[in-house]
Design a protein around this motif. Structure first.
Motif, mmCIF file in Angstrom:
data_model
loop_
_atom_site.group_PDB
_atom_site.id
_atom_site.type_symbol
_atom_site.label_atom_id
_atom_site.label_comp_id
_atom_site.label_asym_id
_atom_site.label_seq_id
_atom_site.Cartn_x
_atom_site.Cartn_y
_atom_site.Cartn_z
ATOM 1 N N LEU A 192 -16.788 1.383 16.771
ATOM 2 C CA LEU A 192 -16.424 1.393 15.361
ATOM 3 C C LEU A 192 -15.830 0.048 14.955
ATOM 4 N N THR A 193 -15.992 -0.311 13.716
ATOM 5 C CA THR A 193 -15.411 -1.538 13.182
ATOM 6 C C THR A 193 -14.284 -1.166 12.240
ATOM 7 N N GLY A 194 -13.081 -1.558 12.591
ATOM 8 C CA GLY A 194 -11.947 -1.293 11.731
ATOM 9 C C GLY A 194 -11.845 -2.324 10.631
ATOM 10 N N VAL A 195 -11.204 -1.958 9.533
ATOM 11 C CA VAL A 195 -10.975 -2.884 8.429
ATOM 12 C C VAL A 195 -9.488 -3.189 8.366
ATOM 13 N N ALA A 196 -9.171 -4.391 7.877
ATOM 14 C CA ALA A 196 -7.774 -4.782 7.756
ATOM 15 C C ALA A 196 -7.078 -3.878 6.748
ATOM 16 N N ALA A 197 -5.893 -3.404 7.108
ATOM 17 C CA ALA A 197 -5.122 -2.510 6.245
ATOM 18 C C ALA A 197 -3.742 -3.110 6.027
ATOM 19 N N ASN A 198 -3.442 -3.416 4.787
ATOM 20 C CA ASN A 198 -2.165 -4.028 4.425
ATOM 21 C C ASN A 198 -1.156 -2.934 4.095
ATOM 22 N N SER A 199 -0.852 -2.112 5.075
ATOM 23 C CA SER A 199 -0.020 -0.932 4.827
ATOM 24 C C SER A 199 1.459 -1.145 5.106
ATOM 25 N N ALA A 200 1.843 -2.251 5.710
ATOM 26 C CA ALA A 200 3.259 -2.513 5.962
ATOM 27 C C ALA A 200 3.874 -3.219 4.748
ATOM 28 N N PRO A 201 5.182 -3.088 4.521
ATOM 29 C CA PRO A 201 6.114 -2.294 5.321
ATOM 30 C C PRO A 201 5.886 -0.796 5.160
ATOM 31 N N LEU A 214 17.565 9.091 3.288
ATOM 32 C CA LEU A 214 17.582 7.642 3.471
ATOM 33 C C LEU A 214 16.178 7.145 3.801
ATOM 34 N N ALA A 215 15.962 5.861 3.549
ATOM 35 C CA ALA A 215 14.666 5.225 3.780
ATOM 36 C C ALA A 215 14.877 3.970 4.607
ATOM 37 N N GLY A 216 14.033 3.775 5.615
ATOM 38 C CA GLY A 216 14.098 2.586 6.447
ATOM 39 C C GLY A 216 12.728 1.947 6.568
ATOM 40 N N PRO A 217 12.476 0.825 5.887
ATOM 41 C CA PRO A 217 11.166 0.174 5.976
ATOM 42 C C PRO A 217 10.994 -0.578 7.286
ATOM 43 N N MET A 218 9.759 -0.571 7.801
ATOM 44 C CA MET A 218 9.415 -1.301 9.019
ATOM 45 C C MET A 218 8.325 -2.320 8.698
ATOM 46 N N ASN A 219 8.650 -3.589 8.872
ATOM 47 C CA ASN A 219 7.675 -4.650 8.668
ATOM 48 C C ASN A 219 6.840 -4.842 9.930
ATOM 49 N N VAL A 220 5.556 -5.044 9.756
ATOM 50 C CA VAL A 220 4.649 -5.422 10.837
ATOM 51 C C VAL A 220 3.948 -6.684 10.364
ATOM 52 N N TYR A 221 3.993 -7.741 11.159
ATOM 53 C CA TYR A 221 3.667 -9.075 10.650
ATOM 54 C C TYR A 221 2.199 -9.458 10.735
#
Length: 289
Positions: A192-201, A214-221
């Motif tokens: 399968l070919t995945g597509v880039a997903a800009n889902s972070a944070p 409460l909410a805690g965002p997680m950044n993925v670079y």
């Protein structure tokens, strides 16, 4: 109510933000009947509302992580798996865009209000269990893992296998393994070919013992890779196996996935290598005496 809320406390010895040295992650998503999801969410996070997508269905997501962290005293490796419901704060319902599942999975919700409401978090690191509970109000408890992951140091392929088993924290604070299975997850993404997903944070929601949301965002670079599994020919690419007993996440997952729907998508992240120790080679030498 005051217009300005205080920040949640950060108890010693924790420091925020928590920095990951490396992260390997896979998530698998299912569109499901919304009523059991709403019932479960009301029990765990009463100030959240389950998001709905195609045909009014809710979204359940299983998320495995393997990560490395560097501390002042050295390094640590942690594994965990989360059972999540995609949800948003009920008070912010008017701010959300209307999205399909595929649009959500590719990161189109730039409000980041569509977050993960954690229902179960199973983890093999007692320190990380404590951190998750005290910092982010995660329903986190011990388990251990046997895994097979895509790796540059292993055979070619993009199949992920995650076996999660029960555990306890012993009197000395260390993990005590139990052979009882909690869940097995397999995702065969080969070909399968995945597509880039800009889902972070990624916004993670928790409800603390006092009932505060409460909410805690997680950044993925870097972008995630998202794999569309909605086509009928991909129905067998993921398999979730649950034990017959009701311990751990199995009971809730059996309720949420009662009609055994096929997964509609999978998403992955793998940190790039930072160094490589190369193959050795022989050096010519002169005649030995």
């Amino acid at each position: 109510m005051s217009a300005h809320l205080p920040l949640p406390p950060v108890p010693d010895p924790f420091r925020l933000p928590f920095h990951y040295g490396a992260l390997h992650q896979i998530g698998v998503d299912w569109l499901v009947d919304p009523e059991p999801v709403r019932d479960l969410l009301a029990k765990h996070h009463p100030d959240l509302t389950a998001a709905t997508f195609e045909d009014g269905r809710a979204l359940v997501s299983l998320n495995y992580q393997l990560y490395f962290a560097q501390y002042a005293f050295g390094g640590g490796v942690t594994q965990e798996i989360e059972v999540n419901v995609i949800a948003f704060p009920t008070a912010d319902a008017g701010r959300l865009p209307r999205l399909t599942y595929a649009q959500y999975a590719r990161g189109w919700d730039q409000t980041k209000l569509l977050g993960i409401a954690r229902v179960h978090v199973v983890c093999d690191n007692p320190f990380a269990i404590r951190a998750g509970r005290e910092l982010y109000a995660e329903p986190k408890y011990p388990g251990w893992f046997e895994v097979g992951l895509p790796s540059l140091n292993g055979p070619e392929g993009t199949t992920w296998t995650v076996r999660c088993k029960a555990a306890a924290i012993g009197p000395d604070g260390t993990l005590e393994r139990d052979p009882s299975p909690l869940l097995d997850l397999r995702a065969e993404l080969d070909g399968l070919t995945g597509v880039a997903a800009n889902s972070a944070p990624v916004t993670g929601y928790g409800t603390d013992p006092e009932g505060r949301l409460l909410a805690g965002p997680m950044n993925v670079y870097q972008p995630y890779r998202w794999y569309d599994l909605a086509a009928p020919e991909h129905a067998g690419r993921t398999r979730l196996t649950l034990p017959s007993q009701d311990g751990g996440p199995g009971r809730d997952l059996r309720t949420l996935l009662a009609d055994e729907p096929p997964a509609v998508g999978a998403w992955t992240f793998q940190s790039p290598p930072v160094a490589a120790h190369n193959r050795p080679y022989y050096l010519p030498t002169g005649p030995r005496p």
